[in-house]
Write an enzyme that holds these catalytic residues in place. Structure first.
Site, mmCIF file in Angstrom:
data_model
loop_
_atom_site.group_PDB
_atom_site.id
_atom_site.type_symbol
_atom_site.label_atom_id
_atom_site.label_comp_id
_atom_site.label_asym_id
_atom_site.label_seq_id
_atom_site.Cartn_x
_atom_site.Cartn_y
_atom_site.Cartn_z
ATOM 1 C CB THR A 117 -0.903 0.012 1.256
ATOM 2 O OG1 THR A 117 -1.473 1.316 1.396
ATOM 3 C CG2 THR A 117 -0.138 -0.293 2.530
ATOM 4 C CE1 TYR A 141 -3.998 -2.032 5.270
ATOM 5 C CE2 TYR A 141 -3.303 0.127 4.507
ATOM 6 C CZ TYR A 141 -3.757 -1.150 4.230
ATOM 7 O OH TYR A 141 -3.958 -1.541 2.934
HETATM 8 N N1 LIG Z 1 -8.812 -1.059 -1.270
HETATM 9 C C1 LIG Z 1 -7.729 -0.286 -1.355
HETATM 10 O O1 LIG Z 1 -7.824 0.894 -1.752
HETATM 11 C C2 LIG Z 1 -6.390 -0.857 -0.992
HETATM 12 C C3 LIG Z 1 -5.281 0.024 -1.054
HETATM 13 C C4 LIG Z 1 -4.020 -0.497 -0.740
HETATM 14 C C5 LIG Z 1 -3.865 -1.837 -0.403
HETATM 15 N N2 LIG Z 1 -4.946 -2.648 -0.342
HETATM 16 C C6 LIG Z 1 -4.738 -4.055 0.037
HETATM 17 O O2 LIG Z 1 -5.376 -4.909 -0.903
HETATM 18 C C7 LIG Z 1 -5.807 -6.109 -0.259
HETATM 19 C C8 LIG Z 1 -7.261 -6.379 -0.606
HETATM 20 O O3 LIG Z 1 -8.051 -5.286 -0.165
HETATM 21 P P1 LIG Z 1 -9.602 -5.141 -0.503
HETATM 22 O O4 LIG Z 1 -9.882 -3.705 -0.683
HETATM 23 O O5 LIG Z 1 -9.958 -6.104 -1.550
HETATM 24 O O6 LIG Z 1 -10.233 -5.575 0.905
HETATM 25 P P2 LIG Z 1 -11.380 -6.649 1.244
HETATM 26 O O7 LIG Z 1 -11.669 -6.493 2.697
HETATM 27 O O8 LIG Z 1 -12.513 -6.526 0.279
HETATM 28 O O9 LIG Z 1 -10.646 -8.020 0.976
HETATM 29 C C9 LIG Z 1 -9.857 -8.705 1.940
HETATM 30 C C10 LIG Z 1 -10.221 -10.180 1.869
HETATM 31 O O10 LIG Z 1 -9.371 -10.929 2.750
HETATM 32 C C11 LIG Z 1 -10.177 -11.809 3.533
HETATM 33 N N3 LIG Z 1 -9.427 -12.027 4.785
HETATM 34 C C12 LIG Z 1 -9.094 -11.105 5.719
HETATM 35 N N4 LIG Z 1 -8.355 -11.682 6.690
HETATM 36 C C13 LIG Z 1 -8.228 -13.001 6.361
HETATM 37 C C14 LIG Z 1 -7.570 -14.123 6.979
HETATM 38 N N5 LIG Z 1 -6.908 -14.009 8.123
HETATM 39 N N6 LIG Z 1 -7.639 -15.321 6.355
HETATM 40 C C15 LIG Z 1 -8.326 -15.459 5.185
HETATM 41 N N7 LIG Z 1 -8.960 -14.450 4.567
HETATM 42 C C16 LIG Z 1 -8.905 -13.229 5.144
HETATM 43 C C17 LIG Z 1 -11.505 -11.103 3.682
HETATM 44 O O11 LIG Z 1 -12.597 -11.974 3.970
HETATM 45 C C18 LIG Z 1 -11.663 -10.453 2.308
HETATM 46 O O12 LIG Z 1 -12.289 -11.320 1.390
HETATM 47 C C19 LIG Z 1 -5.558 -5.908 1.244
HETATM 48 O O13 LIG Z 1 -4.381 -6.614 1.586
HETATM 49 C C20 LIG Z 1 -5.360 -4.415 1.365
HETATM 50 O O14 LIG Z 1 -4.521 -4.096 2.441
HETATM 51 C C21 LIG Z 1 -6.215 -2.189 -0.614
HETATM 52 O O1 LIG Z 2 -16.560 10.080 3.042
HETATM 53 C C1 LIG Z 2 -15.428 10.453 2.713
HETATM 54 C C2 LIG Z 2 -14.374 9.526 2.474
HETATM 55 C C3 LIG Z 2 -13.113 10.040 2.146
HETATM 56 N N1 LIG Z 2 -12.904 11.371 2.030
HETATM 57 C C4 LIG Z 2 -11.567 11.869 1.645
HETATM 58 O O2 LIG Z 2 -11.225 11.290 0.418
HETATM 59 C C5 LIG Z 2 -9.830 11.043 0.343
HETATM 60 C C6 LIG Z 2 -9.595 9.570 0.039
HETATM 61 O O3 LIG Z 2 -10.019 8.803 1.164
HETATM 62 P P1 LIG Z 2 -10.245 7.209 1.118
HETATM 63 O O4 LIG Z 2 -11.020 6.865 -0.101
HETATM 64 O O5 LIG Z 2 -10.756 6.787 2.442
HETATM 65 O O6 LIG Z 2 -8.782 6.638 0.873
HETATM 66 P P2 LIG Z 2 -7.412 6.882 1.678
HETATM 67 O O7 LIG Z 2 -7.638 7.316 3.067
HETATM 68 O O8 LIG Z 2 -6.567 7.771 0.805
HETATM 69 O O9 LIG Z 2 -6.807 5.412 1.781
HETATM 70 C C7 LIG Z 2 -6.895 4.445 0.735
HETATM 71 O O10 LIG Z 2 -5.731 4.477 -0.042
HETATM 72 C C8 LIG Z 2 -4.546 4.088 0.656
HETATM 73 C C9 LIG Z 2 -3.397 4.227 -0.287
HETATM 74 O O11 LIG Z 2 -3.202 5.581 -0.604
HETATM 75 C C10 LIG Z 2 -4.710 2.669 1.129
HETATM 76 O O12 LIG Z 2 -3.558 2.268 1.807
HETATM 77 C C11 LIG Z 2 -5.895 2.536 2.016
HETATM 78 O O13 LIG Z 2 -6.094 1.179 2.328
HETATM 79 C C12 LIG Z 2 -7.121 3.054 1.323
HETATM 80 O O14 LIG Z 2 -8.205 3.116 2.234
HETATM 81 C C13 LIG Z 2 -9.269 11.478 1.698
HETATM 82 O O15 LIG Z 2 -8.806 12.787 1.566
HETATM 83 C C14 LIG Z 2 -10.480 11.474 2.618
HETATM 84 O O16 LIG Z 2 -10.397 12.398 3.657
HETATM 85 C C15 LIG Z 2 -13.928 12.276 2.253
HETATM 86 O O17 LIG Z 2 -13.723 13.496 2.162
HETATM 87 N N2 LIG Z 2 -15.158 11.795 2.595
#
Ligand SMILES: NC(=O)c1ccc[n+]([C@@H]2O[C@H](COP(=O)([O-])OP(=O)(O)OC[C@H]3O[C@@H](n4cnc5c(N)ncnc54)[C@H](O)[C@@H]3O)[C@@H](O)[C@H]2O)c1
Ligand SMILES: O=c1ccn([C@@H]2O[C@H](COP(=O)(O)OP(=O)(O)O[C@H]3O[C@H](CO)[C@@H](O)[C@H](O)[C@H]3O)[C@@H](O)[C@H]2O)c(=O)[nH]1
Length: 330
Positions: A117, A141
């Protein structure tokens, strides 16, 4: 050879499973369904319901299948929750990743692709951040993910485990054909929340902070379409299979959009004004974080196809409509 996808029932993992089955790969998903949905897993893949920290289960799955790669998405992802419960986050994200890695090494699985991330960088200046910037996470995190990157580097050196860690910036949108999308009920991500508001599922969107040192006073983020992010994983897999060097790559487009830019995009796509409320800053938000995005293109040959904020919003909104119907039993 098969591929083990942990967290394959979650938002991003389920898009990976879709991409893999579409190219004819054999896929096993390991997911404890804590936030994932069983129905998000394509029927061509095998879903094992269980925990990535369960050594006996991992040993069994790894003995039953010949995996050539683990693609590791499973984890806990809500930054403020990690501040409230750091030990829970270190357990799920770091300790259990160690178990998964140890079992993979024991079973002789040669390759490992990891969801890292942008949160590993911490507070950064407004210009793009490159992979060689010393990481300085400001949340448990981010730290939990950085520790996993370190374990991968050390396992590469000690056991020859090939790895790619992809540092995702802000992932958004859904499958362009509308088959899957972000389905977690209490999501906090801006684009998801804005789409729920556009559909009347929330009364208004709160804008967290309007006094940042950015062009319009709201935070800048680098939003990447989930299918482009998945294309980078597929490129990473192909690259490692060809014997490419292990490494760490940013995944973003290299362009920042403000919260107000996102709101305008949702209004354009939905054709109606979005009810918004200006609110104080949310704790822990950096003013701007944009990817230095050259390495993933140059080394992995990544070519994004959906580099367009309106398209990202359109796919997110389409999915939100479908999800509402599904949740209503339609
Ligand atoms: N969504 C974002 O913007 C974002 C940004 C940066 C990194 N990531 C990373 O991407 C990955 C996926 O994120 P996502 O947005 O799809 O989240 P998500 O919560 O939709 O997916 C996570 C999945 O992992 C499973 N899980 C959690 N803990 C587990 C465990 N101990 N054993 C087995 N399964 C488990 C959950 O049931 C879920 O299906 C994560 O590692 C997250 O940190 C996401
Ligand atoms: O209801 C909302 C939700 C978010 N924000 C703003 O929108 C921006 C983006 O927020 P969000 O979509 O929550 O993403 P981030 O906090 O930037 O974090 C995301 O992006 C990161 C990487 O940059 C990942 O590590 C995290 O898992 C993922 O949640 C930020 O300025 C927030 O303050 C609002 O103003 N209102």
């Amino acid at each position: 050879m098969a591929i083990l996808v942990t967290g394959g029932a979650g938002y991003i993992g389920s898009h990976m499973v879709l991409a893999l089955v579409e190219r004819g790969e054999q896929v096993v998903v390991l997911d404890n369904l804590s936030t994932g949905m069983w129905w998000a897993v394509q029927p061509e893949a095998k879903l094992v319901e269980g925990d990535i920290g369960d050594e006996a289960l991992l040993d069994r799955i790894m003995a039953e299948h010949r995996f050539d790669a683990v693609v590791h998405f499973a984890g806990s992802i809500v930054v403020p929750d990690s501040v409230r419960d750091p030990l829970g986050y270190y357990l799920n994200n770091t300790v259990k990743s160690r178990m998964l890695m140890a079992c993979a090494v024991k079973a002789g699985i040669p390759r490992f692709i990891f969801s890292s991330t942008a949160a590993v960088y911490g507070n950064v200046p407004a210009e793009p951040v490159f992979e060689d910037r010393p990481p300085a996470p400001v949340s448990p995190y981010g730290a939990s993910k950085l520790m996993t990157e370190q374990m991968l580097k050390d396992s590469h050196a000690a056991y020859g485990l090939q790895f790619i860690a992809l540092r995702y910036f802000n992932v958004a949108g859904g499958d362009p054909r509308g088959r899957i999308g972000q389905s977690t009920p209490r999501a906090t991500h801006l684009i998801k929340v804005a789409c729920q508001t556009a559909l009347g599922q929330r009364e208004r969107l709160e804008v967290f902070g309007t006094d940042y040192d950015t062009p319009d006073g709201t935070c800048l983020r680098d939003y990447i379409h989930v299918s482009d992010l998945i294309a980078a994983h597929v490129d990473a897999l192909d690259y490692l299979r060809k014997g490419g060097d292990s490494g760490i790559f940013n995944c973003g487009y290299g362009k920042g959009y403000s919260v107000l830019d996102v709101i305008r995009a949702v209004e354009r796509v939905n054709g109606a004004p979005l009810p918004v409320q200006y609110a104080p800053r949310r704790a822990g938000d950096p003013a701007a974080i944009v990817a230095g995005a050259a390495r993933v293109r140059e080394v992995l040959g990544w070519q994004p196809r959906h580099e367009n904020l309106d398209f990202i919003v359109e796919t997110a909104l389409n999915w939100e409509r479908k999800l509402a119907l599904r949740n209503a039993g339609g």
